[in-house]
Enzyme design. Structure first.
Site, PDB file in Angstrom:
ATOM      1  N   LYS A  67       0.860  -1.186   0.000  1.00 39.81           N
ATOM      2  CA  LYS A  67       0.000   0.000   0.000  1.00 39.81           C
ATOM      3  C   LYS A  67       0.893   1.230   0.000  1.00 39.81           C
ATOM      4  O   LYS A  67       1.832   1.325   0.798  1.00 39.81           O
ATOM      5  CB  LYS A  67      -0.911   0.040   1.231  1.00 39.81           C
ATOM      6  CG  LYS A  67      -1.810   1.286   1.223  1.00 39.81           C
ATOM      7  CD  LYS A  67      -2.799   1.292   2.385  1.00 39.81           C
ATOM      8  CE  LYS A  67      -2.175   1.719   3.668  1.00 39.81           C
ATOM      9  NZ  LYS A  67      -3.182   1.971   4.727  1.00 39.81           N
ATOM     10  N   ARG A 111     -10.313  -1.702   7.361  1.00 39.33           N
ATOM     11  CA  ARG A 111      -9.378  -2.683   7.929  1.00 39.33           C
ATOM     12  C   ARG A 111      -8.898  -2.250   9.304  1.00 39.33           C
ATOM     13  O   ARG A 111      -8.666  -3.073  10.183  1.00 39.33           O
ATOM     14  CB  ARG A 111      -8.233  -2.990   6.978  1.00 39.33           C
ATOM     15  CG  ARG A 111      -7.234  -1.893   6.648  1.00 39.33           C
ATOM     16  CD  ARG A 111      -6.153  -1.743   7.691  1.00 39.33           C
ATOM     17  NE  ARG A 111      -4.915  -1.222   7.160  1.00 39.33           N
ATOM     18  CZ  ARG A 111      -4.065  -0.519   7.883  1.00 39.33           C
ATOM     19  NH1 ARG A 111      -4.325  -0.188   9.136  1.00 39.33           N
ATOM     20  NH2 ARG A 111      -2.930  -0.118   7.334  1.00 39.33           N
ATOM     21  N   THR A 221      -1.548   5.193  16.733  1.00 37.27           N
ATOM     22  CA  THR A 221      -0.098   5.382  16.730  1.00 37.27           C
ATOM     23  C   THR A 221       0.569   4.443  15.734  1.00 37.27           C
ATOM     24  O   THR A 221       0.560   3.226  15.908  1.00 37.27           O
ATOM     25  CB  THR A 221       0.473   5.164  18.145  1.00 37.27           C
ATOM     26  OG1 THR A 221      -0.077   6.156  19.017  1.00 37.27           O
ATOM     27  CG2 THR A 221       1.980   5.276  18.160  1.00 37.27           C
ATOM     28  N   ASP A 222       1.150   5.025  14.692  1.00 37.11           N
ATOM     29  CA  ASP A 222       1.783   4.239  13.633  1.00 37.11           C
ATOM     30  C   ASP A 222       3.054   4.889  13.117  1.00 37.11           C
ATOM     31  O   ASP A 222       3.526   4.595  12.030  1.00 37.11           O
ATOM     32  CB  ASP A 222       0.797   4.034  12.474  1.00 37.11           C
ATOM     33  CG  ASP A 222       0.286   5.349  11.897  1.00 37.11           C
ATOM     34  OD1 ASP A 222       0.723   6.426  12.367  1.00 37.11           O
ATOM     35  OD2 ASP A 222      -0.552   5.313  10.979  1.00 37.11           O
TER      36      ASP A 222
END
Length: 321
Positions: A67, A111, A221-222
């Site tokens: 992605k 998702r 949080t990514d």
């Protein structure tokens, strides 16, 4: 190559299909049948945007791809577009030839909501009746709809840094016939399940805002530096995640580890619970926390599903590429 445009996704992908795809891919990751590639996520120095790539390979489902996309914080105000923008590319694992290009914006929301929903199914107390929402933006509405399907919630309480946005989630509760109450953060102690879905770089939800027995899903949080919850909360909780490597480097666990509150081996894969290799919640008073960092395999799983549906319904566009 098949193309499934963004405009077609809403009529193809359901919450149930997304849930099934995410639950299966988490299980495959924990069993070693699927793995993610290292994440690339960078500030591009233009429009305050974060841009990157997430990819992986699921041997069980023979799904290979990535992605590409990120977060453009000025989109809504300047262009009337949502701030999260992404596209999923799938490749034939046998030949390497590009197989499909799929609009990723709605799929990302579905998702992400499915991931927290899977965590609620496997980790929240069966008698959970109050759902707490920390955050009321675009993603929060997807989170809320998915969560309401996992337990018989009798009430939803919500907080947002900008309280004028709370009607976004109140509308969802009205549609579901569940009472809603706007609260201050200390009142989150009433919740049996809390979903935090913000883009914060400083914690909002503190350890003393969470009661024993609560399940917390941290979904925002990514990236290095981001933080939604006080690190001390992870020290009080049994911590689960989609992928340990991401949790400890770009997820909520990065802060608890940096402060010496937990170590990497304290973080377990949610997929191990799904597979029956980890007991998950072990008592009604245990706090469980899911650190949903968002992995590339999630995107590939829902994109592959939507391509199958598009082909089945005859609406996938085919181009010679």
């Amino acid at each position: 190559m098949l193309i499934v445009p963004e405009r077609e996704i809403a009529d193809l992908m359901t919450r149930a299909a997304a849930f099934d795809a995410i639950e299966k891919v988490f299980a495959a990751m924990a069993s070693g049948d699927a793995y993610n590639f290292p994440v690339v996520r960078e500030e591009i120095g233009h429009e305050d945007a974060l841009y990157g790539f997430k990819g992986g390979f699921d041997r069980a489902g023979l799904t290979l791809g990535l992605k590409a996309g990120g977060y453009w914080p000025n989109n809504l105000e300047k262009r009337g577009l949502i701030n999260h923008q992404s596209t999923v590319f799938l490749f034939d694992p046998d030949s390497g030839k590009v197989k499909a290009m799929v609009g990723g914006n709605l799929l990302t929301a579905l998702r992400t909501a499915a991931a927290s929903s899977v965590s609620i199914k496997h980790l929240a107390r069966k008698d959970a009746s109050v759902l707490g929402m920390v955050g009321a933006g675009h993603q929060a509405t997807f989170q809320l709809r998915a969560a309401l399907e996992q337990r018989n919630f009798e009430k939803v309480i919500g907080w947002n840094y900008h309280p004028e946005m709370l009607p976004n989630i109140e509308k969802v509760t009205q549609e579901a016939g569940v009472p809603f109450e706007a609260v201050d953060l200390p009142a989150m102690t009433e919740a049996d399940v809390i979903i935090s879905i913000t883009s914060a770089f400083a914690p909002s939800l503190m350890a003393d805002h969470v009661s024993p027995g609560t399940h917390v899903a941290c979904m925002g949080t990514d990236t290095k530096g981001k933080q939604e919850v006080e690190a001390a909360l992870l020290g009080r909780a049994a911590v689960f995640t989609d992928e340990v490597a991401q949790s400890v480097s770009i997820g909520e666990a990065q802060h608890a580890i940096a402060e010496g509150i937990i170590i990497e081996t304290d973080v377990a894969q949610l997929g191990a619970v799904i597979n029956g290799d980890h007991p998950g919640r072990i008592s009604k008073d245990q706090i469980t926390l899911f650190d949903g960092t968002g992995v590339g395999l999630q995107d590939l799983a829902v994109a592959a599903k939507v391509v199958d549906l598009a082909v089945e319904k005859g609406i996938a566009l085919e181009v010679d590429f």
